[in-house]
Design a protein around this motif. Structure first.
Motif, mmCIF file in Angstrom:
data_model
loop_
_atom_site.group_PDB
_atom_site.id
_atom_site.type_symbol
_atom_site.label_atom_id
_atom_site.label_comp_id
_atom_site.label_asym_id
_atom_site.label_seq_id
_atom_site.Cartn_x
_atom_site.Cartn_y
_atom_site.Cartn_z
ATOM 1 N N ALA A 61 -13.000 4.773 29.696
ATOM 2 C CA ALA A 61 -12.016 5.669 29.097
ATOM 3 C C ALA A 61 -10.627 5.293 29.578
ATOM 4 C CB ALA A 61 -12.328 7.114 29.468
ATOM 5 N N ARG A 62 -9.617 5.841 28.888
ATOM 6 C CA ARG A 62 -8.216 5.535 29.176
ATOM 7 C C ARG A 62 -7.848 5.929 30.613
ATOM 8 N NH1 ARG A 62 -3.246 8.224 25.828
ATOM 9 N NH2 ARG A 62 -1.564 7.319 27.033
ATOM 10 N N THR A 63 -7.041 5.071 31.263
ATOM 11 C CA THR A 63 -6.641 5.340 32.631
ATOM 12 C C THR A 63 -5.860 6.642 32.716
ATOM 13 O OG1 THR A 63 -6.439 2.984 32.980
ATOM 14 C CG2 THR A 63 -5.365 4.410 34.594
ATOM 15 N N LYS A 64 -6.247 7.514 33.657
ATOM 16 C CA LYS A 64 -5.636 8.827 33.751
ATOM 17 C C LYS A 64 -4.875 9.036 35.043
ATOM 18 C CE LYS A 64 -7.017 10.629 29.844
ATOM 19 N NZ LYS A 64 -6.079 11.065 28.815
ATOM 20 N N SER A 65 -5.065 8.239 36.036
ATOM 21 C CA SER A 65 -4.455 8.495 37.327
ATOM 22 C C SER A 65 -4.098 7.198 38.011
ATOM 23 C CB SER A 65 -5.415 9.292 38.218
ATOM 24 O OG SER A 65 -6.567 8.497 38.488
ATOM 25 N N ALA A 66 -3.362 7.323 39.129
ATOM 26 C CA ALA A 66 -2.984 6.129 39.883
ATOM 27 C C ALA A 66 -4.213 5.455 40.467
ATOM 28 C CB ALA A 66 -2.009 6.519 40.990
ATOM 29 N N ALA A 67 -5.215 6.252 40.841
ATOM 30 C CA ALA A 67 -6.440 5.673 41.414
ATOM 31 C C ALA A 67 -7.158 4.810 40.405
ATOM 32 C CB ALA A 67 -7.360 6.797 41.893
ATOM 33 N N SER A 68 -7.321 5.315 39.182
ATOM 34 C CA SER A 68 -7.984 4.524 38.154
ATOM 35 C C SER A 68 -7.140 3.332 37.758
ATOM 36 C CB SER A 68 -8.301 5.389 36.930
ATOM 37 O OG SER A 68 -7.129 5.969 36.408
ATOM 38 N N ALA A 69 -5.816 3.476 37.866
ATOM 39 C CA ALA A 69 -4.938 2.341 37.577
ATOM 40 C C ALA A 69 -5.175 1.225 38.584
ATOM 41 C CB ALA A 69 -3.469 2.790 37.617
ATOM 42 N N ARG A 70 -5.337 1.595 39.861
ATOM 43 C CA ARG A 70 -5.608 0.575 40.878
ATOM 44 C C ARG A 70 -6.965 -0.083 40.640
ATOM 45 N NH1 ARG A 70 -3.204 4.555 44.163
ATOM 46 N NH2 ARG A 70 -5.247 5.363 44.797
ATOM 47 N N THR A 71 -7.925 0.726 40.183
ATOM 48 C CA THR A 71 -9.248 0.170 39.877
ATOM 49 C C THR A 71 -9.158 -0.851 38.763
ATOM 50 O OG1 THR A 71 -10.335 2.222 40.538
ATOM 51 C CG2 THR A 71 -11.593 0.733 39.129
ATOM 52 N N LEU A 72 -8.381 -0.493 37.714
ATOM 53 C CA LEU A 72 -8.200 -1.418 36.590
ATOM 54 C C LEU A 72 -7.522 -2.694 37.047
ATOM 55 C CD1 LEU A 72 -8.221 -2.103 33.580
ATOM 56 C CD2 LEU A 72 -6.074 -0.841 33.361
ATOM 57 N N GLN A 73 -6.494 -2.537 37.892
ATOM 58 C CA GLN A 73 -5.773 -3.716 38.355
ATOM 59 C C GLN A 73 -6.684 -4.620 39.177
ATOM 60 O OE1 GLN A 73 -2.924 -4.439 37.224
ATOM 61 N NE2 GLN A 73 -2.807 -6.378 38.305
ATOM 62 N N SER A 74 -7.544 -3.993 39.974
ATOM 63 C CA SER A 74 -8.488 -4.776 40.766
ATOM 64 C C SER A 74 -9.460 -5.525 39.865
ATOM 65 C CB SER A 74 -9.269 -3.853 41.713
ATOM 66 O OG SER A 74 -8.391 -3.215 42.617
ATOM 67 N N THR A 75 -9.851 -4.871 38.758
ATOM 68 C CA THR A 75 -10.765 -5.500 37.805
ATOM 69 C C THR A 75 -10.115 -6.713 37.160
ATOM 70 O OG1 THR A 75 -11.712 -3.327 37.338
ATOM 71 C CG2 THR A 75 -12.206 -5.094 35.779
ATOM 72 N N VAL A 76 -8.822 -6.562 36.807
ATOM 73 C CA VAL A 76 -8.087 -7.687 36.221
ATOM 74 C C VAL A 76 -8.001 -8.820 37.230
ATOM 75 C CG1 VAL A 76 -5.858 -8.460 35.337
ATOM 76 C CG2 VAL A 76 -6.768 -6.235 34.648
ATOM 77 N N ALA A 77 -7.613 -8.449 38.473
ATOM 78 C CA ALA A 77 -7.455 -9.477 39.507
ATOM 79 C C ALA A 77 -8.781 -10.143 39.824
ATOM 80 C CB ALA A 77 -6.868 -8.848 40.772
ATOM 81 N N GLY A 78 -9.881 -9.378 39.712
ATOM 82 C CA GLY A 78 -11.177 -9.930 40.031
ATOM 83 C C GLY A 78 -11.730 -10.865 38.987
ATOM 84 N N GLY A 79 -11.128 -10.887 37.821
ATOM 85 C CA GLY A 79 -11.525 -11.861 36.813
ATOM 86 C C GLY A 79 -12.488 -11.361 35.773
ATOM 87 N N SER A 80 -12.868 -10.060 35.788
ATOM 88 C CA SER A 80 -13.819 -9.567 34.786
ATOM 89 C C SER A 80 -13.116 -9.102 33.527
ATOM 90 C CB SER A 80 -14.649 -8.422 35.371
ATOM 91 O OG SER A 80 -13.810 -7.344 35.731
ATOM 92 N N VAL A 81 -11.786 -9.101 33.515
ATOM 93 C CA VAL A 81 -11.003 -8.684 32.353
ATOM 94 C C VAL A 81 -10.006 -9.783 32.018
ATOM 95 C CG1 VAL A 81 -9.321 -7.018 31.491
ATOM 96 C CG2 VAL A 81 -11.248 -6.236 32.845
ATOM 97 N N GLU A 82 -9.844 -10.041 30.754
ATOM 98 C CA GLU A 82 -8.887 -11.060 30.321
ATOM 99 C C GLU A 82 -7.469 -10.580 30.579
ATOM 100 O OE1 GLU A 82 -7.470 -13.457 26.294
ATOM 101 O OE2 GLU A 82 -9.127 -12.014 26.233
ATOM 102 N N ARG A 83 -6.739 -11.298 31.346
ATOM 103 C CA ARG A 83 -5.353 -10.952 31.654
ATOM 104 C C ARG A 83 -4.460 -11.439 30.526
ATOM 105 N NH1 ARG A 83 -2.663 -9.791 36.471
ATOM 106 N NH2 ARG A 83 -0.396 -10.094 36.326
#
Length: 242
Positions: free
Chosen positions: A135-157
């Motif tokens: 679901a759509r990012t709702k908080s700073a915590a979920s934003a950090r999770t998303l950023q970690s996912t991008v940095a980890g390589g599981s999401v196309e940057r």
């Protein structure tokens, strides 16, 4: 007069460009356009509201050609990986841009709408699309999770071609200038047609008055004479006096 019309419209375009630059900066920093409510201690409420407005306008554009999104604005949003929401598919936007005259490929045969992408030695690390996220990012915590996912390589940057975006924004400014000029010319033509129609109506009433004076020797038009109702002519006379 046209210059005044342009000055009245261009501030709206500049306001749009300011919000777009904020989105471009966010994507450059985070690699995606999923703007959270909070990031880096800042509230992004205004930017989120602006994104919602762009999505609504795109829905209108695809539905009946309405909305305030111009061709170049849509192209600019696509170039920074804008997320169009659940009601508009990325493929629909790509087809719209192609149908409006955007070449399907640029130098080297690569699609113009394609992100430049990471360096060749890193491309294998980015295998999934942003659509696999929850679901759509709702908080700073979920934003950090998303950023970690991008940095980890599981999401196309998403990588932005800044030179391309700058070129599109210059063309968007020219597009706004042209739209302002065309809008003014259309309004001017409408005013001329309206003035011509009003003059024709005036001449019709004047000829009726002249005919009445020729028959009766005066211009004191009664409500009824010769079996005809002169209410319209009397009303016209009153408007001339005013």
């Amino acid at each position: 007069m046209w210059e005044a019309e342009v000055r009245s419209v261009l501030p709206l375009h500049e306001a749009w460009t300011e919000m777009f630059r904020q989105l471009q900066q966010f994507v450059s920093l985070h690699g995606h356009a999923r703007v959270p409510v909070m990031s880096e201690g800042k509230k992004n409420t205004r930017l989120i509201q602006w994104q919602c407005s762009q999505r609504k306008q795109m829905i209108e554009k695809l539905k009946d050609g309405g909305g305030g999104l111009t061709f170049k604005r849509i192209e600019a949003l696509a170039a920074v990986g804008f997320r169009w929401g659940h009601h508009v598919q990325k493929e629909q936007v790509t087809r719209y841009l192609s149908s409006q005259g955007t070449p399907k490929s640029g130098p080297g045969g690569e699609a113009r709408l394609r992100s430049p992408g990471p360096p060749p030695d890193q491309r294998g690390a980015f295998s999934q699309s942003l659509g696999t996220l929850g679901a759509r990012t709702k908080s700073a915590a979920s934003a950090r999770t998303l950023q970690s996912t991008v940095a980890g390589g599981s999401v196309e940057r998403h990588y932005i071609d800044d030179a391309k975006v700058d070129r599109i924004l210059v063309e968007a400014r020219e597009e706004a200038d042209l739209f302002s000029k065309q809008s003014w010319e259309a309004r001017r033509e409408a005013e001329v047609r309206n003035a011509s129609s009003q003059h024709e109506d005036w001449m019709v009433m004047f000829c009726q008055l002249r005919q009445f004076v020729s028959l009766h020797g005066h211009a004191k038009v009664p409500v009824m004479s010769d079996g005809k109702n002169h209410a319209r002519l009397i009303k016209w006379q009153c408007s001339q006096r005013k």
